[in-house]
Design a protein around this motif. Sequence first.
Motif, PDB file in Angstrom:
ATOM      1  N   UNK A 163      33.340  43.315  32.802  1.00 18.17           N
ATOM      2  CA  UNK A 163      34.781  43.544  32.643  1.00 18.17           C
ATOM      3  C   UNK A 163      35.349  44.244  33.864  1.00 18.17           C
ATOM      4  N   UNK A 164      34.677  45.267  34.344  1.00 16.54           N
ATOM      5  CA  UNK A 164      35.138  46.002  35.519  1.00 16.54           C
ATOM      6  C   UNK A 164      35.138  45.121  36.751  1.00 16.54           C
ATOM      7  N   UNK A 165      34.184  44.221  36.863  1.00 15.50           N
ATOM      8  CA  UNK A 165      34.088  43.349  38.037  1.00 15.50           C
ATOM      9  C   UNK A 165      35.281  42.411  38.127  1.00 15.50           C
ATOM     10  N   UNK A 175      34.966  49.376  41.680  1.00 13.52           N
ATOM     11  CA  UNK A 175      34.735  48.649  40.430  1.00 13.52           C
ATOM     12  C   UNK A 175      33.248  48.367  40.320  1.00 13.52           C
ATOM     13  N   UNK A 176      32.788  48.134  39.089  1.00  8.56           N
ATOM     14  CA  UNK A 176      31.379  47.855  38.862  1.00  8.56           C
ATOM     15  C   UNK A 176      31.198  46.368  38.593  1.00  8.56           C
ATOM     16  N   UNK A 177      30.045  45.864  39.015  1.00 10.97           N
ATOM     17  CA  UNK A 177      29.675  44.482  38.706  1.00 10.97           C
ATOM     18  C   UNK A 177      28.177  44.450  38.443  1.00 10.97           C
ATOM     19  N   UNK A 178      27.681  43.337  37.915  1.00 14.31           N
ATOM     20  CA  UNK A 178      26.240  43.234  37.700  1.00 14.31           C
ATOM     21  C   UNK A 178      25.443  43.355  39.005  1.00 14.31           C
ATOM     22  N   UNK A 179      26.092  43.140  40.157  1.00 11.07           N
ATOM     23  CA  UNK A 179      25.420  43.190  41.452  1.00 11.07           C
ATOM     24  C   UNK A 179      25.569  44.524  42.165  1.00 11.07           C
ATOM     25  N   UNK A 180      26.353  45.420  41.595  1.00  8.99           N
ATOM     26  CA  UNK A 180      26.567  46.727  42.193  1.00  8.99           C
ATOM     27  C   UNK A 180      28.042  47.077  42.270  1.00  8.99           C
ATOM     28  N   UNK A 192      30.346  45.602  48.930  1.00  5.62           N
ATOM     29  CA  UNK A 192      29.447  46.301  48.014  1.00  5.62           C
ATOM     30  C   UNK A 192      29.103  47.673  48.560  1.00  5.62           C
ATOM     31  N   UNK A 193      29.023  48.654  47.674  1.00 11.63           N
ATOM     32  CA  UNK A 193      28.603  49.996  48.077  1.00 11.63           C
ATOM     33  C   UNK A 193      27.134  49.967  48.441  1.00 11.63           C
TER      34      UNK A 193
END
Length: 92
Positions: free
Chosen positions: A4-6, A60-65, A89-90
Amino acid sequence: MRRESATSPFNENGWLAPRAREKSYRIIPGDQIGNPEVRRLMTSDGSTLSDWGKYTTLTHQSPYGDFQVHYYYNPATGRMLNYDYKVVLNRR
């Protein structure tokens, strides 16, 4: 939750949603951007470099970071460049 955040900063067309732009902040003033192609694109509508900037969204967050979106934006006109628009990506 991470999925959701991604997607939350984007609309259905893949552009930043207004709420994501509203919470973004400028990281480089337009007149300090050195890329000549970006400078040309920013001023192609008659606006000045000082109207522009390179902006970043909140994290924001994602499944990849965790990530932010970097983009060029003119808050005076609401124009956003469709050039060098990217997810960063961080680092861990």
